[in-house]
Scaffold this active site. Structure first.
Site, short mmCIF file in Angstrom:
data_model
loop_
_atom_site.label_atom_id
_atom_site.label_comp_id
_atom_site.label_asym_id
_atom_site.label_seq_id
_atom_site.Cartn_x
_atom_site.Cartn_y
_atom_site.Cartn_z
N LEU A 102 -2.10 -7.14 -9.31
CA LEU A 102 -1.44 -5.87 -9.56
C LEU A 102 -1.78 -4.98 -8.38
O LEU A 102 -2.93 -4.95 -7.93
CB LEU A 102 -1.95 -5.22 -10.86
CG LEU A 102 -1.48 -5.81 -12.19
CD1 LEU A 102 -2.05 -5.00 -13.35
CD2 LEU A 102 0.03 -5.86 -12.29
N ASP A 103 -0.81 -4.22 -7.88
CA ASP A 103 -1.07 -3.34 -6.75
C ASP A 103 -2.18 -2.34 -7.10
O ASP A 103 -2.43 -2.04 -8.27
CB ASP A 103 0.20 -2.56 -6.37
CG ASP A 103 1.34 -3.49 -5.96
OD1 ASP A 103 1.04 -4.62 -5.55
OD2 ASP A 103 2.50 -3.07 -6.06
N LYS A 104 -2.79 -1.81 -6.06
CA LYS A 104 -3.89 -0.86 -6.25
C LYS A 104 -3.48 0.32 -7.13
O LYS A 104 -4.27 0.78 -7.96
CB LYS A 104 -4.37 -0.36 -4.88
CG LYS A 104 -5.60 0.53 -4.93
CD LYS A 104 -6.05 0.91 -3.53
CE LYS A 104 -7.27 1.81 -3.58
NZ LYS A 104 -7.72 2.21 -2.21
N HIS A 187 4.65 -6.67 -4.05
CA HIS A 187 5.30 -5.39 -4.41
C HIS A 187 6.70 -5.59 -4.99
O HIS A 187 7.60 -4.78 -4.76
CB HIS A 187 5.42 -4.48 -3.18
CG HIS A 187 4.12 -3.96 -2.66
ND1 HIS A 187 3.08 -3.58 -3.47
CD2 HIS A 187 3.70 -3.75 -1.39
CE1 HIS A 187 2.07 -3.16 -2.73
NE2 HIS A 187 2.41 -3.26 -1.46
#
Length: 239
Positions: A102-104, A187
């Site tokens: 999961l992205d930051k 993303h």
């Protein structure tokens, strides 16, 4: 398995530290005090205690986390805090890793395990494990976008995504949507909306395969999967 290896694997110290505990008579196997590190134990049958505490053998660990923003989906990083950093020491000991990323700045459902085979199967493009996301999107999301996502959209690098199921919860200047996808390109959700001229400003993963984020988990909290949940994961990973 050697007794000292079992105790070390279960987080009771290094082999050297475990050896000291054995010499002090702190370990019992089937109610008898044992001082030999080399004793072979059957993890399915033998009853082992250390300082009166029962030793429960686990080879694998399966955790569901409600990942907060600002934390990296990684095992280690020289600058930023990772999802492994926020685990309790007793769970870090098993060396779990996030299944997928999961992205930051993305929050929500994250699975962590040290079961490499299961993780590989869940992430395999051939399995097509669905992942559901909730997002706030800057821009009016329309039925035309729904159809575009169903066909698959071309990302900025020329890659055409597999079909995504877009559900509009609120269509406005700040839209709310749910999106189901079966792959996990870098993303991807953000890039899919960029492909149709819109911008994701908040993103949360709600589920992965048959597992749905436990609503009782606050951001940054996690728990062990239940036996039923683990069975569901194995069911889809082995198909």
């Amino acid at each position: 398995m050697r007794l000292d290896k079992l105790l070390s694997n279960m987080g009771f110290g290094s082999r050297k530290e475990v050896g000291k505990l054995l010499k002090k008579g702190a370990v019992k196997v089937n109610e008898e005090t044992v001082k030999s590190s080399a004793l072979q134990v059957d993890t399915d049958k033998d009853h082992v205690t250390i300082l009166g505490e029962e030793v429960i053998y686990k080879e694998f660990i399966y955790l569901m986390m409600n990942k907060p923003q600002g934390i990296l989906s990684a095992t280690e990083d020289s600058r930023d805090e990772t999802v492994v950093d926020i685990l309790e020491e007793e769970d870090q000991h098993f060396k779990p890793f996030p299944v997928g990323r999961l992205d930051k700045d993305t929050e929500g459902f994250l699975l962590l395990t040290n079961d490499g085979k299961l993780a590989h199967n869940l992430l395999s493009p051939k399995k097509g494990v669905p992942k559901v996301y909730f997002a706030h999107v800057s821009g009016v999301v329309t039925e035309a976008d729904v159809l575009e996502f169903e066909r698959g959209v071309m990302l900025d690098d020329g890659y055409v995504t597999k079909p995504g199921m877009l559900r509009i919860l609120k269509s406005a200047e700040l839209s709310e949507i749910e999106l189901t996808i079966t792959e996990g390109k870098y993303h991807q959700v953000k890039r899919m909306f960029e492909a149709v001229g819109k911008k994701v400003v908040y993103l949360k993963r709600l589920s992965m395969g048959p597992l749905v984020l436990d609503e009782e988990l606050e951001l940054g909290e996690y728990r062990d999967l239940t036996e039923v949940e683990i069975a569901l994961l194995f069911n889809i990973s082995e198909k």
